[in-house]
Scaffold this motif. Sequence first.
Motif, PDB file in Angstrom:
ATOM      1  N   GLU A 162       0.830  -1.208   0.000  1.00 11.04           N
ATOM      2  CA  GLU A 162       0.000   0.000   0.000  1.00 11.04           C
ATOM      3  C   GLU A 162       0.861   1.252   0.000  1.00 11.04           C
ATOM      4  O   GLU A 162       0.548   2.230  -0.688  1.00 11.04           O
ATOM      5  CB  GLU A 162      -0.937  -0.006   1.208  1.00 11.04           C
ATOM      6  N   ASN A 163       1.970   1.242   0.751  1.00  8.30           N
ATOM      7  CA  ASN A 163       2.889   2.392   0.759  1.00  8.30           C
ATOM      8  C   ASN A 163       3.506   2.589  -0.617  1.00  8.30           C
ATOM      9  O   ASN A 163       3.611   3.725  -1.078  1.00  8.30           O
ATOM     10  CB  ASN A 163       3.968   2.196   1.821  1.00  8.30           C
ATOM     11  N   LEU A 164       3.914   1.512  -1.255  1.00  4.87           N
ATOM     12  CA  LEU A 164       4.486   1.617  -2.604  1.00  4.87           C
ATOM     13  C   LEU A 164       3.453   2.149  -3.590  1.00  4.87           C
ATOM     14  O   LEU A 164       3.758   2.997  -4.424  1.00  4.87           O
ATOM     15  CB  LEU A 164       4.975   0.247  -3.088  1.00  4.87           C
ATOM     16  N   ASP A 165       2.223   1.631  -3.497  1.00  4.58           N
ATOM     17  CA  ASP A 165       1.150   2.085  -4.388  1.00  4.58           C
ATOM     18  C   ASP A 165       0.862   3.569  -4.164  1.00  4.58           C
ATOM     19  O   ASP A 165       0.652   4.312  -5.120  1.00  4.58           O
ATOM     20  CB  ASP A 165      -0.121   1.261  -4.166  1.00  4.58           C
ATOM     21  N   SER A 166       0.889   3.995  -2.906  1.00  5.64           N
ATOM     22  CA  SER A 166       0.639   5.392  -2.571  1.00  5.64           C
ATOM     23  C   SER A 166       1.734   6.289  -3.154  1.00  5.64           C
ATOM     24  O   SER A 166       1.444   7.347  -3.716  1.00  5.64           O
ATOM     25  CB  SER A 166       0.572   5.559  -1.059  1.00  5.64           C
ATOM     26  N   LEU A 167       2.981   5.839  -3.041  1.00  5.48           N
ATOM     27  CA  LEU A 167       4.098   6.608  -3.618  1.00  5.48           C
ATOM     28  C   LEU A 167       3.991   6.689  -5.124  1.00  5.48           C
ATOM     29  O   LEU A 167       4.279   7.724  -5.718  1.00  5.48           O
ATOM     30  CB  LEU A 167       5.437   5.972  -3.210  1.00  5.48           C
ATOM     31  N   SER A 168       3.563   5.604  -5.748  1.00  6.58           N
ATOM     32  CA  SER A 168       3.411   5.597  -7.210  1.00  6.58           C
ATOM     33  C   SER A 168       2.350   6.589  -7.644  1.00  6.58           C
ATOM     34  O   SER A 168       2.492   7.279  -8.652  1.00  6.58           O
ATOM     35  CB  SER A 168       3.016   4.207  -7.683  1.00  6.58           C
ATOM     36  N   GLN A 169       1.242   6.664  -6.881  1.00  8.50           N
ATOM     37  CA  GLN A 169       0.163   7.585  -7.205  1.00  8.50           C
ATOM     38  C   GLN A 169       0.616   9.039  -7.082  1.00  8.50           C
ATOM     39  O   GLN A 169       0.226   9.892  -7.847  1.00  8.50           O
ATOM     40  CB  GLN A 169      -1.047   7.344  -6.293  1.00  8.50           C
ATOM     41  N   GLN A 170       1.477   9.300  -6.074  1.00  4.70           N
ATOM     42  CA  GLN A 170       1.966  10.651  -5.857  1.00  4.70           C
ATOM     43  C   GLN A 170       2.924  11.090  -6.976  1.00  4.70           C
ATOM     44  O   GLN A 170       3.003  12.258  -7.310  1.00  4.70           O
ATOM     45  CB  GLN A 170       2.689  10.752  -4.518  1.00  4.70           C
ATOM     46  N   ASN A 171       3.629  10.125  -7.547  1.00  4.39           N
ATOM     47  CA  ASN A 171       4.599  10.435  -8.604  1.00  4.39           C
ATOM     48  C   ASN A 171       3.967  10.561  -9.977  1.00  4.39           C
ATOM     49  O   ASN A 171       4.631  10.854 -10.936  1.00  4.39           O
ATOM     50  CB  ASN A 171       5.703   9.372  -8.632  1.00  4.39           C
ATOM     51  N   VAL A 172       2.668  10.286 -10.080  1.00  6.93           N
ATOM     52  CA  VAL A 172       1.996  10.347 -11.380  1.00  6.93           C
ATOM     53  C   VAL A 172       1.573  11.739 -11.709  1.00  6.93           C
ATOM     54  O   VAL A 172       1.486  12.658 -11.107  1.00  6.93           O
ATOM     55  CB  VAL A 172       0.765   9.401 -11.409  1.00  6.93           C
TER      56      VAL A 172
END
Length: 172
Positions: A162-172
């Motif tokens: 979930e943390n990785l997914d959250s970081l990916s969303q922020q970088n989009v």
Amino acid sequence: MSTGHVEYASLNGTHIFKLIGEVRAQSCISLDKLLNKIEHQDGVVGAIVDLTQTSFIDSTVLGILAKLGLKLKQAHQIQAVMLSTNSDITTLANSMGLGQVFVILDYCGDPNVCTRALVDEHITHRNMLHTVLDAHKTLMKLNQSNQNMFEPLVKQLQKEKENLDSLSQQNV
């Protein structure tokens, strides 16, 4: 890094997986992708997992093998065969519930089976996390003991995902 590897062969709808040496999570990404392809193939008639040259196997690998056994039962109504000559590995496989989805045989056959080494996929933290998480979720489905043993690990891995997914969303 793992000192073992997985080899694979297929002949007339029978799939053969040979695990050699110390087989750990790093060897599972290619195997997991291959299993997903096999699940959707027509004409699958059998599967053999050869552990006769396996000296060590970790819980992620056992989870991927459990996934293979479950998918073959569900998608193709096949009970796969597991060959083992190492009593420690046989005991471990049975303790994790793999005897529910495999016929486990003590086998001393020809070690020169016509398999080819699976090429290791590009290992990233994300795909390794996905493979380890999925393998342990599969083990948890086999019995209550596995559920109790791996639940804390799975919860931690899900948080990390979930943390990785959250970081990916922020970088989009």
